[in-house]
Design an enzyme around this catalytic site. Structure first.
Site, PDB file in Angstrom:
ATOM      1  N   LYS A  44      31.230  33.131  47.194  1.00  0.00           N
ATOM      2  CA  LYS A  44      32.221  32.791  48.224  1.00  0.00           C
ATOM      3  C   LYS A  44      31.623  32.005  49.388  1.00  0.00           C
ATOM      4  O   LYS A  44      30.419  32.005  49.602  1.00  0.00           O
ATOM      5  CB  LYS A  44      32.933  34.056  48.714  1.00  0.00           C
ATOM      6  CG  LYS A  44      33.968  34.513  47.691  1.00  0.00           C
ATOM      7  CD  LYS A  44      34.897  35.573  48.193  1.00  0.00           C
ATOM      8  CE  LYS A  44      35.900  35.906  47.067  1.00  0.00           C
ATOM      9  NZ  LYS A  44      36.695  37.076  47.374  1.00  0.00           N
ATOM     10  N   ARG A  73      33.055  42.883  42.105  1.00  0.00           N
ATOM     11  CA  ARG A  73      33.627  41.791  41.302  1.00  0.00           C
ATOM     12  C   ARG A  73      32.696  40.586  41.372  1.00  0.00           C
ATOM     13  O   ARG A  73      32.366  40.125  42.458  1.00  0.00           O
ATOM     14  CB  ARG A  73      35.000  41.442  41.867  1.00  0.00           C
ATOM     15  CG  ARG A  73      35.762  40.371  41.102  1.00  0.00           C
ATOM     16  CD  ARG A  73      37.112  40.126  41.779  1.00  0.00           C
ATOM     17  NE  ARG A  73      37.910  39.134  41.079  1.00  0.00           N
ATOM     18  CZ  ARG A  73      37.776  37.824  41.271  1.00  0.00           C
ATOM     19  NH1 ARG A  73      36.902  37.358  42.116  1.00  0.00           N
ATOM     20  NH2 ARG A  73      38.541  36.984  40.587  1.00  0.00           N
TER      21      ARG A  73
END
Ligand code: 7PJ
Length: 282
Positions: free
Chosen positions: A226, A260
């Site tokens: 991210k 995740r």
């Protein structure tokens, strides 16, 4: 983390006594032709097979990109992308499949095909989603976000510290779920790293992840590749693995039960290392 160390997920029982790795499997093909789709299904199955062999406990299957600026996908298109892959994953690997969807039809049909978990970045806010998720009997992951993925970075001005904002939001969604017949035992919480948050918000939330432990519900954390890593380290998306592993370890130290990730094998090691340190102090 949850007081209970296992989570009932349809015909599976997820052992939560140590952190679980959720491998990301995106089926968002560029080609909409049948030829393209066949290739996509086969490629998805190979990718899932590899992630399971590396130690993923859950495969998170998504047919709609939630990245800012991503194209809108019709319900039919999302179904066509996701359902054949759910069927094959269940038939060939009998693995725990999570549906990364906000669409009620995908929840219902995906569950009928044997999916075991619903992961909705919109926290069951779309019409019919709450009812559809409730009817599946499956656990649901509720995630903090504001607005839509396409506009969420315009909604980063919060009146309260980010951890309070996230906790209040999740508290509201838990209450809504309970009213709709989704009991607390079926709920997983996610602070939503990168969703309607600045880099400062993301760093602060990670530092204060234990603030969410008061819910006594399993915590899911998704930070893999991210932009918070990109911003903190000045790294392009292809060079964010070390930063992501550091964040995964911190998340586990602070109570996350599910991580995740796109990079299962290295994340398994990072998380097990953090777990070994935690166990020493237990
Ligand atoms: C997340 C997710 C996350 C949950 C995505 C990406 C964006 N689901 N789906 N949590 N992120 N529960 O992987 O960069 O953080 S898609």
């Amino acid at each position: 983390m949850s007081s209970s160390s296992s989570l009932a997920c349809g015909r599976h029982c997820l052992d939560m006594s140590s952190p679980v790795i959720m491998g990301v499997l995106n089926v968002t093909p560029d080609s909409f032709s049948d030829g393209g789709r066949f290739t996509t299904v086969e490629r998805a199955l190979r990718q899932a097979d590899a992630m399971l062999a590396e130690g993923a406990g859950i495969i998170d299957l998504g047919g709609e990109s939630t990245r800012p600026g991503a194209a809108v996908v019709s319900t039919q298109e999302e179904m066509d992308r996701v359902l054949p892959v759910v069927e094959r994953l269940v038939a060939e690997f009998d693995c725990l499949v999570s549906l990364d969807t906000s669409t009620s039809e995908v929840m219902a049909e995906g569950a009928a095909c044997g999916a075991s978990l619903i992961n909705d970045v919109r926290s069951l806010s779309r019409p019919g989603a709450l009812e559809a998720a409730a009817a599946t009997g499956l656990p649901v992951c509720l995630m903090h976000m504001r607005g839509e993925p396409s506009t969420m970075q315009q909604h980063v001005d919060y009146d309260v510290p980010i951890e309070e904002e996230v906790a209040r939001f999740l508290e509201g969604r838990i209450a809504t779920c309970e009213q709709a017949g989704i009991s607390r035992e079926r709920i997983i919480l996610d602070p939503g790293f990168g969703f309607a948050k600045t880099i400062e918000h993301n760093l602060r939330l990670m530092n204060r992840l234990d603030y969410l432990a008061d819910f006594s519900l399993p915590l899911l954390v998704g930070v893999s590749r991210k932009s918070m890593i990109g911003k903190a380290l000045g790294r392009e998306v292809t060079d964010r693995l070390p930063g992501g592993l550091a964040l995964a370890s911190i998340a586990v130290m602070k109570g996350a039960g599910i991580i995740r990730t796109h990079d299962v094998a290295p994340t398994v090691d990072a998380v097990n290392m953090a777990r070994a340190v935690l166990k020493e102090g237990a």
